[in-house]
Design a protein around this motif. Structure first.
Motif, PDB file in Angstrom:
ATOM      1  N   PRO A 132       7.649 -15.095  -3.296  1.00 13.81           N
ATOM      2  CA  PRO A 132       6.399 -14.513  -3.799  1.00 13.81           C
ATOM      3  C   PRO A 132       6.550 -13.790  -5.138  1.00 13.81           C
ATOM      4  CG  PRO A 132       6.565 -14.148  -1.448  1.00 13.81           C
ATOM      5  CD  PRO A 132       7.892 -14.699  -1.884  1.00 13.81           C
ATOM      6  N   PHE A 133       7.734 -13.243  -5.424  1.00 20.53           N
ATOM      7  CA  PHE A 133       7.914 -12.568  -6.704  1.00 20.53           C
ATOM      8  C   PHE A 133       7.932 -13.573  -7.860  1.00 20.53           C
ATOM      9  CE2 PHE A 133      10.121  -9.169  -4.066  1.00 20.53           C
ATOM     10  CZ  PHE A 133       8.999  -8.364  -4.036  1.00 20.53           C
ATOM     11  N   LEU A 134       8.365 -14.792  -7.582  1.00 20.23           N
ATOM     12  CA  LEU A 134       8.285 -15.850  -8.582  1.00 20.23           C
ATOM     13  C   LEU A 134       6.855 -16.395  -8.663  1.00 20.23           C
ATOM     14  CD1 LEU A 134      11.612 -17.760  -7.819  1.00 20.23           C
ATOM     15  CD2 LEU A 134      11.191 -16.055  -9.600  1.00 20.23           C
ATOM     16  N   GLU A 135       6.199 -16.523  -7.506  1.00 18.07           N
ATOM     17  CA  GLU A 135       4.815 -16.997  -7.484  1.00 18.07           C
ATOM     18  C   GLU A 135       3.906 -16.054  -8.272  1.00 18.07           C
ATOM     19  OE1 GLU A 135       3.783 -17.306  -3.394  1.00 18.07           O
ATOM     20  OE2 GLU A 135       5.246 -18.884  -2.976  1.00 18.07           O
ATOM     21  N   ALA A 136       4.207 -14.766  -8.219  1.00 19.83           N
ATOM     22  CA  ALA A 136       3.385 -13.788  -8.937  1.00 19.83           C
ATOM     23  C   ALA A 136       3.453 -13.993 -10.441  1.00 19.83           C
ATOM     24  CB  ALA A 136       3.829 -12.370  -8.586  1.00 19.83           C
ATOM     25  N   ASN A 137       4.532 -14.626 -10.907  1.00 15.77           N
ATOM     26  CA  ASN A 137       4.713 -14.878 -12.335  1.00 15.77           C
ATOM     27  C   ASN A 137       4.502 -16.340 -12.699  1.00 15.77           C
ATOM     28  OD1 ASN A 137       5.727 -12.211 -13.527  1.00 15.77           O
ATOM     29  ND2 ASN A 137       6.982 -12.415 -11.698  1.00 15.77           N
ATOM     30  N   THR A 138       3.851 -17.061 -11.799  1.00 17.58           N
ATOM     31  CA  THR A 138       3.570 -18.475 -12.001  1.00 17.58           C
ATOM     32  C   THR A 138       2.083 -18.673 -12.285  1.00 17.58           C
ATOM     33  OG1 THR A 138       5.395 -19.136 -10.544  1.00 17.58           O
ATOM     34  CG2 THR A 138       3.671 -20.764 -10.950  1.00 17.58           C
ATOM     35  N   VAL A 139       1.787 -19.321 -13.368  1.00 19.97           N
ATOM     36  CA  VAL A 139       0.410 -19.623 -13.765  1.00 19.97           C
ATOM     37  C   VAL A 139       0.326 -21.107 -14.090  1.00 19.97           C
ATOM     38  CG1 VAL A 139      -1.494 -19.062 -15.326  1.00 19.97           C
ATOM     39  CG2 VAL A 139       0.198 -17.300 -14.751  1.00 19.97           C
ATOM     40  N   ASP A 140      -0.684 -21.786 -13.533  1.00 21.82           N
ATOM     41  CA  ASP A 140      -0.859 -23.231 -13.759  1.00 21.82           C
ATOM     42  C   ASP A 140       0.409 -24.010 -13.444  1.00 21.82           C
ATOM     43  OD1 ASP A 140      -3.512 -22.946 -14.545  1.00 21.82           O
ATOM     44  OD2 ASP A 140      -2.999 -22.696 -16.653  1.00 21.82           O
ATOM     45  N   GLY A 141       1.111 -23.585 -12.404  1.00 18.53           N
ATOM     46  CA  GLY A 141       2.289 -24.306 -11.947  1.00 18.53           C
ATOM     47  C   GLY A 141       3.544 -24.086 -12.755  1.00 18.53           C
ATOM     48  N   LYS A 142       3.486 -23.187 -13.745  1.00 18.73           N
ATOM     49  CA  LYS A 142       4.664 -22.911 -14.570  1.00 18.73           C
ATOM     50  C   LYS A 142       5.098 -21.454 -14.410  1.00 18.73           C
ATOM     51  CE  LYS A 142       3.566 -26.330 -18.140  1.00 18.73           C
ATOM     52  NZ  LYS A 142       3.285 -26.539 -19.584  1.00 18.73           N
ATOM     53  N   LEU A 143       6.411 -21.252 -14.423  1.00 12.70           N
ATOM     54  CA  LEU A 143       6.982 -19.917 -14.319  1.00 12.70           C
ATOM     55  C   LEU A 143       7.122 -19.316 -15.716  1.00 12.70           C
ATOM     56  CD1 LEU A 143       8.360 -17.769 -12.460  1.00 12.70           C
ATOM     57  CD2 LEU A 143      10.529 -18.935 -12.945  1.00 12.70           C
ATOM     58  N   TRP A 144       6.565 -18.111 -15.897  1.00  9.02           N
ATOM     59  CA  TRP A 144       6.522 -17.516 -17.239  1.00  9.02           C
ATOM     60  C   TRP A 144       7.374 -16.259 -17.378  1.00  9.02           C
ATOM     61  CZ3 TRP A 144       4.237 -20.524 -20.734  1.00  9.02           C
ATOM     62  CH2 TRP A 144       3.327 -21.473 -20.280  1.00  9.02           C
ATOM     63  N   ALA A 145       7.863 -15.709 -16.283  1.00  9.35           N
ATOM     64  CA  ALA A 145       8.649 -14.474 -16.361  1.00  9.35           C
ATOM     65  C   ALA A 145       9.511 -14.353 -15.118  1.00  9.35           C
ATOM     66  CB  ALA A 145       7.722 -13.259 -16.491  1.00  9.35           C
ATOM     67  N   LEU A 146      10.557 -13.550 -15.213  1.00 10.25           N
ATOM     68  CA  LEU A 146      11.419 -13.268 -14.075  1.00 10.25           C
ATOM     69  C   LEU A 146      11.204 -11.822 -13.645  1.00 10.25           C
ATOM     70  CD1 LEU A 146      14.798 -14.997 -15.059  1.00 10.25           C
ATOM     71  CD2 LEU A 146      12.791 -15.967 -13.910  1.00 10.25           C
ATOM     72  N   PRO A 147      11.267 -11.558 -12.335  1.00  7.23           N
ATOM     73  CA  PRO A 147      10.983 -10.216 -11.832  1.00  7.23           C
ATOM     74  C   PRO A 147      12.213  -9.308 -11.876  1.00  7.23           C
ATOM     75  CG  PRO A 147      11.349 -11.691 -10.001  1.00  7.23           C
ATOM     76  CD  PRO A 147      11.469 -12.534 -11.252  1.00  7.23           C
ATOM     77  N   TYR A 148      11.962  -8.043 -12.176  1.00  7.74           N
ATOM     78  CA  TYR A 148      12.997  -7.005 -12.036  1.00  7.74           C
ATOM     79  C   TYR A 148      12.604  -6.196 -10.797  1.00  7.74           C
ATOM     80  CZ  TYR A 148      16.373  -3.350 -13.388  1.00  7.74           C
ATOM     81  OH  TYR A 148      17.421  -2.460 -13.405  1.00  7.74           O
ATOM     82  N   TYR A 149      12.215  -4.938 -10.904  1.00  7.69           N
ATOM     83  CA  TYR A 149      11.813  -4.266  -9.673  1.00  7.69           C
ATOM     84  C   TYR A 149      10.372  -4.672  -9.335  1.00  7.69           C
ATOM     85  CZ  TYR A 149       9.135  -0.421 -11.923  1.00  7.69           C
ATOM     86  OH  TYR A 149       8.230   0.318 -12.619  1.00  7.69           O
ATOM     87  N   SER A 150      10.086  -4.782  -8.039  1.00  2.00           N
ATOM     88  CA  SER A 150       8.847  -5.378  -7.581  1.00  2.00           C
ATOM     89  C   SER A 150       8.493  -4.784  -6.221  1.00  2.00           C
ATOM     90  CB  SER A 150       9.008  -6.896  -7.446  1.00  2.00           C
ATOM     91  OG  SER A 150       9.580  -7.457  -8.618  1.00  2.00           O
ATOM     92  N   PHE A 151       7.237  -4.929  -5.819  1.00  3.90           N
ATOM     93  CA  PHE A 151       6.854  -4.368  -4.522  1.00  3.90           C
ATOM     94  C   PHE A 151       5.679  -5.098  -3.913  1.00  3.90           C
ATOM     95  CE2 PHE A 151       4.621  -1.666  -7.683  1.00  3.90           C
ATOM     96  CZ  PHE A 151       3.306  -1.786  -7.244  1.00  3.90           C
ATOM     97  N   GLY A 152       5.541  -4.922  -2.595  1.00  2.62           N
ATOM     98  CA  GLY A 152       4.387  -5.383  -1.845  1.00  2.62           C
ATOM     99  C   GLY A 152       3.678  -4.177  -1.254  1.00  2.62           C
ATOM    100  N   ALA A 153       2.653  -4.454  -0.439  1.00  2.00           N
ATOM    101  CA  ALA A 153       1.810  -3.385   0.096  1.00  2.00           C
ATOM    102  C   ALA A 153       2.478  -2.686   1.282  1.00  2.00           C
ATOM    103  CB  ALA A 153       0.467  -3.952   0.527  1.00  2.00           C
ATOM    104  N   GLY A 154       2.012  -1.498   1.577  1.00  2.00           N
ATOM    105  CA  GLY A 154       2.491  -0.748   2.727  1.00  2.00           C
ATOM    106  C   GLY A 154       1.996   0.677   2.677  1.00  2.00           C
ATOM    107  N   VAL A 155       2.290   1.410   3.726  1.00  2.00           N
ATOM    108  CA  VAL A 155       1.843   2.795   3.859  1.00  2.00           C
ATOM    109  C   VAL A 155       3.043   3.675   4.162  1.00  2.00           C
ATOM    110  CG1 VAL A 155       0.315   4.378   5.108  1.00  2.00           C
ATOM    111  CG2 VAL A 155      -0.335   1.969   4.821  1.00  2.00           C
ATOM    112  N   VAL A 156       3.131   4.807   3.484  1.00  2.00           N
ATOM    113  CA  VAL A 156       4.077   5.854   3.867  1.00  2.00           C
ATOM    114  C   VAL A 156       3.252   7.040   4.341  1.00  2.00           C
ATOM    115  CG1 VAL A 156       5.842   7.462   3.076  1.00  2.00           C
ATOM    116  CG2 VAL A 156       5.924   5.085   2.345  1.00  2.00           C
ATOM    117  N   TYR A 157       3.626   7.618   5.463  1.00  2.00           N
ATOM    118  CA  TYR A 157       2.813   8.685   6.040  1.00  2.00           C
ATOM    119  C   TYR A 157       3.697   9.729   6.714  1.00  2.00           C
ATOM    120  CZ  TYR A 157       3.560   6.460  10.628  1.00  2.00           C
ATOM    121  OH  TYR A 157       4.124   5.941  11.771  1.00  2.00           O
ATOM    122  N   ARG A 158       3.114  10.888   6.927  1.00  2.00           N
ATOM    123  CA  ARG A 158       3.807  11.999   7.585  1.00  2.00           C
ATOM    124  C   ARG A 158       3.628  11.876   9.094  1.00  2.00           C
ATOM    125  NH1 ARG A 158       4.217  16.805   4.780  1.00  2.00           N
ATOM    126  NH2 ARG A 158       4.707  17.717   6.819  1.00  2.00           N
TER     127      ARG A 158
END
Length: 455
Positions: A132-158
């Protein structure tokens, strides 16, 4: 003394070798932000001290990497100006999967990387990275950038505060979470606690809130509900002549994001960025931080509140009425400028800077439970610091994500800014939700028409 032809040739070669200058290194210029935070293993804590690791790479490959750090906004402006003007001052440019990749690739400013992936596999092997980190940088079937630090969704709570008010399990749905947030709000008020708030999110004007708000829209609508029929590429929008639907299916997720911010957030949330989210949580003034949980992990290590360090827990992002989870997905990514004079050398430097080794060093330095490589997620650095259950849940936030939960169009940067500002205005109360969305709808229709989508 008689000189043989062989000896004479050897003497001549030695003389020429001593007289000739050393072969010039290929220069690769990079611009980015976060000195001392990103690539500290290569440029040291100040961002200006080349480490032995980097020097060894430069010697081996005949490439000199010149890094230029700036404040985030300044770095973005430098990238924009360099690409728009085609000057090629920077070979590697800082991007991001929330607008820059889409806009700059469509404009022809970036070099597609697919043809380079086999050239530096010793450094970067795409098969070893979360897809998915590569898919996030893919447009029109081409890869345009490589990921460094990256994240997905989530919750941190007390968890201690949830337990105090009788909430023994983190809610799995947005409906359940809203009920829990109200319970916490009522409990805090009854106990006379006036400086702790149930929720922190980002609501500042500009593009920043859109990353998370779009995730609410996705969870409530069940698809990227920005254009009719869920059209999310230029081709699909043109084929269907799909109009914006900001007053349609976009609205329930938008309204929920605004309502939660106004009802459960701290004063001033309409001006808050990710930094404010991080600081509020670290100071023990927020019970829940979502959906960009990484911002809580950025604050926890420096917190002076024991309860924050001892009782912070992670939970998967809740699902909306559609059954889809609230999204928040981003990559700090780097691309090769199409105006680079040596794209092969630039890519090799990029592969080195996003390699498994570089990301492992980032994990050692920062310690967040986020990485682009499964081998690091389950490796000794992070497993020694975080529970396996948490790492598995965070990994699922990558692998189960839909990185394209908002449209991948060249105008995305402009849309991100307009959507975030509309939310900020509604949170601040300077516009009603309906007014903010009506104005957004009018702007979007004019912008897409002007771009020629409906000819």
């Amino acid at each position: 003394m008689i000189r043989t032809p062989v000896r004479a040739a050897a003497l001549l070669a030695a003389t020429l070798a001593m007289a000739a200058p050393a072969m010039a290194q290929t220069q690769v210029n990079v611009v980015g932000f976060g000195a001392g935070f990103v690539w500290a293993d290569l440029f040291g804590p100040s961002g200006t001290e080349k480490t032995q690791k980097l020097l060894d790479f430069e010697k081996k490959e005949g490439i000199t990497i010149n890094m230029e750090f700036a404040d985030e906004e300044v770095a973005r402006q430098k990238v924009l100006l360099d690409l728009v003007n085609g000057t090629g001052n920077y070979d590697l440019v800082m991007l991001g999967s929330d607008g820059a990749v889409q806009t700059f690739s469509a404009a022809g400013y970036l070099e597609p990387l697919d043809g380079h992936l086999d050239s530096a596999k010793d450094y970067f092997d795409a098969s070893k990275v979360y897809k998915p980190f590569l898919e996030a940088n893919t447009v029109d079937g081409k890869l345009w950038a490589l990921p460094y630090y990256s994240f997905g969704a989530g919750v941190v709570y007390r968890k201690d505060i949830f337990d105090k008010y009788g909430i023994t399990e983190f809610p799995k749905t947005t409906e359940g979470l809203e009920t829990a947030l109200q319970t916490i709000k009522d409990g805090l008020a009854k106990d006379g606690v006036t400086d702790v708030y149930p929720l922190t999110m980002r609501g500042a004007p500009g593009e920043e809130p859109t990353l998370d708000l779009a995730g609410f829209v996705y969870a409530y609508a069940g698809y990227p509900a920005w254009f009719e029929g869920g059209a999310d590429t230029p081709a699909a929008i043109k084929e269907k002549k799909a109009k914006p639907i900001f007053t349609g299916d976009f609205k329930p997720g938008f309204d929920t994001f605004v309502r939660w911010a106004k009802t459960f957030g701290p004063p001033g949330i309409a001006t808050h960025t990710w930094v404010d989210m991080m600081n509020l949580y670290a100071q023990g003034k927020a019970v829940v931080l979502m959906p960009s949980a990484i911002n809580a992990f950025a604050g926890i290590p420096g917190s002076n509140v024991p309860e924050v360090k001892e009782h912070s827990a992670f939970a998967p992002s809740p699902t909306g009425p559609s059954g889809k989870a609230v999204q928040s997905f981003w990559t700090f990514s780097i691309g090769v400028s199409n105006f680079s004079k040596d794209k092969d050398a630039a890519y090799k430097a990029l592969a080195f800077m996003t390699s498994e080794s570089a990301m492992n060093a980032f994990a050692e330095q920062i310690g967040w439970p986020y990485t682009t490589y499964p081998s690091i997620m389950h490796g000794p650095v992070l497993t020694a610091k975080w529970p396996k259950t948490m790492l598995d849940q965070i990994e699922a936030s990558f692998t189960d994500a839909d990185p394209h939960y908002f449209p991948y169009i060249p105008e995305l940067t402009e849309f991100m800014n307009q959507v975030g500002t509309a939310a900020s205005e509604a949170i601040a109360g300077t516009k009603t939700e309906d007014q903010a969305l009506s104005d957004l709808q009018g702007w979007a229709e004019e912008r897409m028409d002007r771009a020629g989508y409906y000819k």
